[in-house]
Design a protein around this motif. Structure first.
Motif, PDB file in Angstrom:
ATOM      1  N   GLU B 308       0.836  -1.199   0.000  1.00  0.00           N
ATOM      2  CA  GLU B 308       0.000   0.000   0.000  1.00  0.00           C
ATOM      3  C   GLU B 308       0.870   1.247   0.000  1.00  0.00           C
ATOM      4  O   GLU B 308       1.900   1.308   0.680  1.00  0.00           O
ATOM      5  CB  GLU B 308      -0.893   0.003   1.257  1.00  0.00           C
ATOM      6  N   ASP B 309       0.474   2.224  -0.787  1.00  0.00           N
ATOM      7  CA  ASP B 309       1.103   3.550  -0.757  1.00  0.00           C
ATOM      8  C   ASP B 309       2.536   3.563  -1.273  1.00  0.00           C
ATOM      9  O   ASP B 309       3.233   4.567  -1.114  1.00  0.00           O
ATOM     10  CB  ASP B 309       1.052   4.152   0.652  1.00  0.00           C
ATOM     11  N   LEU B 312       2.409   6.139  -3.939  1.00  0.00           N
ATOM     12  CA  LEU B 312       2.230   7.437  -3.265  1.00  0.00           C
ATOM     13  C   LEU B 312       3.565   7.927  -2.716  1.00  0.00           C
ATOM     14  O   LEU B 312       3.942   9.081  -2.895  1.00  0.00           O
ATOM     15  CB  LEU B 312       1.206   7.296  -2.140  1.00  0.00           C
ATOM     16  N   LEU B 315       5.664   9.315  -5.482  1.00  0.00           N
ATOM     17  CA  LEU B 315       5.182  10.597  -6.015  1.00  0.00           C
ATOM     18  C   LEU B 315       5.397  11.721  -5.008  1.00  0.00           C
ATOM     19  O   LEU B 315       5.636  12.874  -5.378  1.00  0.00           O
ATOM     20  CB  LEU B 315       3.704  10.491  -6.387  1.00  0.00           C
ATOM     21  N   GLU B 316       5.358  11.352  -3.726  1.00  0.00           N
ATOM     22  CA  GLU B 316       5.646  12.392  -2.715  1.00  0.00           C
ATOM     23  C   GLU B 316       7.093  12.854  -2.842  1.00  0.00           C
ATOM     24  O   GLU B 316       7.395  14.043  -2.733  1.00  0.00           O
ATOM     25  CB  GLU B 316       5.370  11.842  -1.310  1.00  0.00           C
ATOM     26  N   ARG B 319       7.328  15.258  -5.715  1.00  0.00           N
ATOM     27  CA  ARG B 319       6.381  16.379  -5.682  1.00  0.00           C
ATOM     28  C   ARG B 319       6.936  17.582  -6.442  1.00  0.00           C
ATOM     29  O   ARG B 319       8.108  17.921  -6.322  1.00  0.00           O
ATOM     30  CB  ARG B 319       6.104  16.776  -4.236  1.00  0.00           C
ATOM     31  N   GLY B 320       6.100  18.177  -7.271  1.00  0.00           N
ATOM     32  CA  GLY B 320       6.529  19.353  -8.019  1.00  0.00           C
ATOM     33  C   GLY B 320       7.100  19.028  -9.391  1.00  0.00           C
ATOM     34  O   GLY B 320       7.340  19.918 -10.195  1.00  0.00           O
ATOM     35  N   THR B 321       7.294  17.728  -9.647  1.00  0.00           N
ATOM     36  CA  THR B 321       7.776  17.326 -10.969  1.00  0.00           C
ATOM     37  C   THR B 321       6.586  16.979 -11.852  1.00  0.00           C
ATOM     38  O   THR B 321       5.660  16.303 -11.421  1.00  0.00           O
ATOM     39  CB  THR B 321       8.688  16.086 -10.850  1.00  0.00           C
ATOM     40  N   SER B 322       6.607  17.455 -13.079  1.00  0.00           N
ATOM     41  CA  SER B 322       5.483  17.202 -13.978  1.00  0.00           C
ATOM     42  C   SER B 322       5.612  15.813 -14.591  1.00  0.00           C
ATOM     43  O   SER B 322       6.638  15.475 -15.175  1.00  0.00           O
ATOM     44  CB  SER B 322       5.455  18.256 -15.077  1.00  0.00           C
ATOM     45  N   ILE B 323       4.579  15.009 -14.434  1.00  0.00           N
ATOM     46  CA  ILE B 323       4.591  13.620 -14.892  1.00  0.00           C
ATOM     47  C   ILE B 323       3.699  13.468 -16.121  1.00  0.00           C
ATOM     48  O   ILE B 323       2.534  13.854 -16.097  1.00  0.00           O
ATOM     49  CB  ILE B 323       4.110  12.680 -13.763  1.00  0.00           C
ATOM     50  N   ASN B 325       3.215  10.475 -17.816  1.00  0.00           N
ATOM     51  CA  ASN B 325       2.437   9.253 -17.659  1.00  0.00           C
ATOM     52  C   ASN B 325       3.024   8.406 -16.544  1.00  0.00           C
ATOM     53  O   ASN B 325       4.157   8.616 -16.111  1.00  0.00           O
ATOM     54  CB  ASN B 325       2.416   8.446 -18.970  1.00  0.00           C
ATOM     55  N   ILE B 326       2.224   7.478 -16.063  1.00  0.00           N
ATOM     56  CA  ILE B 326       2.660   6.574 -14.998  1.00  0.00           C
ATOM     57  C   ILE B 326       1.919   5.258 -15.193  1.00  0.00           C
ATOM     58  O   ILE B 326       0.749   5.250 -15.548  1.00  0.00           O
ATOM     59  CB  ILE B 326       2.347   7.185 -13.617  1.00  0.00           C
TER      60      ILE B 326
END
Lengths: 368, 368
Positions: B308-309, B312, B315-316, B319-323, B325-326
């Motif tokens: 779980e997570d 997350l 991605l934490e 943070r602030g990076t433009s993605i 696709n994932i």
């Protein structure tokens, strides 16, 4: 249980991951390895994946209780011949990890029939876009199918013994006759690779006269040609060692295309609709919609803006929920932006998550 | 510029999204809509997508400066005939949103040639897994190709005027002759759908004698049959209105399969390798590897545990990076668990992110 000496020939992704996973399940085993190039040998030794390495395959073979050939198919065939010339431990257990099975099992029976050895074909159905010991992954085989194809040199208890050796893989072990293995994989893997590469070739050629072909290729075309980027060498040897089954599938497929062409020529709207609808029903019914331990997909579709941290924001809302998969821009007929698809393990997580996202964002939320 | 009255026939995903996007770019325009079923009419009215709705197509046609037929292909052909019987505004601008163009453009020319109207074929190359006004999305056409196919009723300035009406779509407008449109789409969309459904049919039939077909279907097969789940009705009408081009691609493809079969029959290892390698090179070179505003894919592959997570947590860190696709479990030859692939907009974001993940997690990180 008695400590065993495992000899892994080939420290590519499969061989080196096997070393890690065997060690996880049987920490007392001694693991020896052969690899032609020095780089993966050094990594395996430095990382403690194996106890000793060699670039001389024959050197360690006599020491082994279990010999695993984790090599390209042609090299596997060659090494079986080499093994037939060596003095091996009595009842040594030999197996392989090739993507086709009939030719390898036949070669093992031919080379080793008069030797006091046991052989069972093996195919761990796992792979990656990366290779070499640098990509070794102890979890590579978890929940993946691991197929055993018995030979005339497989004795009662042989496969059980192999499962014990490989218990650390946490794989789904299945027994399947070599010929049947090659038939099934010709349909779901080998022939589809030919389709994907042929479609890519066709579009690449068409593009010369129709340049917009280059620009309009959308999601569907992307999906269908993805595997055309696979490593050519491996697929060449797979085709060459499973010719009859693949040729039969190709002939069958051409006949299917002819049938569709006839419907199209005579404009049989009802029959064309039935063709597409039947394919749709079949795919919905296939295990494609299942994952290990997951009965079916529970998908939520969220229309997210193309903004930094939009996905992060959603996952923060769903913190503590187990996510099977997450992707953008898949499952669509044509290119669209910003549909985030999240797959959950069950209906409860799906509905709970949909409620949370709807209550806490302005994004459109669809359930399937 | 002068306020215009836009009449959208059909409030499906395309028609209702067009309403939202036109309104975004031209807030002064009056938008009228026809839809057969009441549900989407009510939603469009209630959500303020349109100013007025009707279930009688002829009722609003005489009021319109621009008529957009956002309907299934056959209904589009029928409504062109209806329009030829109506008293329309002088120089009314008529267009459509059909997935094939030659037959629609020809029908428009035949029906409307003696009328004081203008017509240009249209194809917004955007779609979704959802339909109806409930799925309306103002961003649906952003960065998507929007093709205009001129007719004998397209006058100088007609397409420029359409672009002005549709400026709110933020689409990539392209002009392409109807016949050429149908040739290109037969290659990258229509024929691939036949391939996907045929492969699904073939595997579904094979499964009866070879049950493991059901279980071993892995990533590659999943990718190649995904579009077989598309809505049958739409694809039936696409095939029926682009027969010649699709039949030609089918014949060409059968010849390509024959060539590969010959290589396989004579075991031409070098030629088979070249076949796979050429397909691989072609795909790597195709715009498949580009997205709107993105020169190419910058992918990081992270071997995440099934916890779980886990996503997350990553991605934490980012943070602030433009993605861009994932996803998990794509791009692989066979099923593997837990490879998280994140696509960034540029090399800098990719390398920065790889460094962050490596420094802050124990996960394996690969760059492509």
């Amino acid at each position: 249980m008695p400590k065993k000496v495992i000899y892994i020939a080939g420290l590519g992704l499969i061989g080196s991951s096997l070393a890690l996973a065997i060690k996880r399940g049987q920490p007392d085993y001694e693991i020896l390895a052969y690899n032609r190039s020095q780089e993966s040998r050094d990594i395996a030794l430095k990382e403690g994946m194996v106890h000793a390495v060699t670039d001389d395959f024959a050197a360690f073979a006599p020491l082994a209780d279990v010999i695993i050939l984790a090599l390209p198919i042609q090299q596997t065939l060659d090494f079986l011949e080499v093994l037939s010339q060596l003095e091996l431990k009595d009842k040594v257990l030999i197996t392989d990890a090739g993507s086709t099975k009939a030719q390898i099992v036949a070669e093992a029976e031919a080379c080793l029939q008069d030797r006091p050895v046991r052989f069972v074909g093996g195919h761990p159905m796992a792979g990656s876009h990366k290779s070499g010991a640098i990509a070794a992954d102890v979890t590579l085989f978890e929940n993946a199918y691991y197929i055993f194809s018995p030979s005339s040199l497989t004795q009662p208890g042989t496969i059980e013994e192999m499962k014990e050796v490989l218990v650390g893989l946490k794989a789904r072990f299945i027994e399947l006759e070599a010929g049947e293995h090659d038939l099934v994989t010709s349909q779901i893997s080998h022939f589809p690779h030919i389709l994907a590469s042929s479609l890519m070739e066709q579009a690449g050629h068409y593009r010369k006269d129709h340049p917009m072909t280059q620009h309009f290729a959308a999601g569907g075309f992307r999906d269908m040609t993805r595997i055309a980027e696979s490593e050519p060498g491996m697929w060449t040897s797979i085709l060459l060692t499973n010719r009859a089954a693949i040729l039969e599938r190709m002939e069958d497929f051409k006949n299917r295309l002819d049938q569709v062409a006839q419907l199209l020529q005579r404009g049989d709207e009802e029959a064309i609709w039935q063709f597409f609808n039947h394919g749709r029903e079949l795919r919905k019914a296939m295990e494609i919609h299942k994952r290990a331990g997951v009965d079916s997909f529970y998908d939520i579709f969220i229309n997210v803006p193309d903004e930094e941290d939009a996905i992060l924001g959603i996952l923060e809302l769903l913190r503590g929920t187990s996510i099977v998969n997450i992707r953008i821009n898949e499952e669509n007929r044509e290119d669209i932006n910003g549909i985030l698809q999240i797959t959950f393990k069950n209906r409860e997580d799906l509905e709970k998550s949909a409620k949370i996202v709807r209550e806490n964002t302005k994004y459109q939320v669809f359930l399937d």
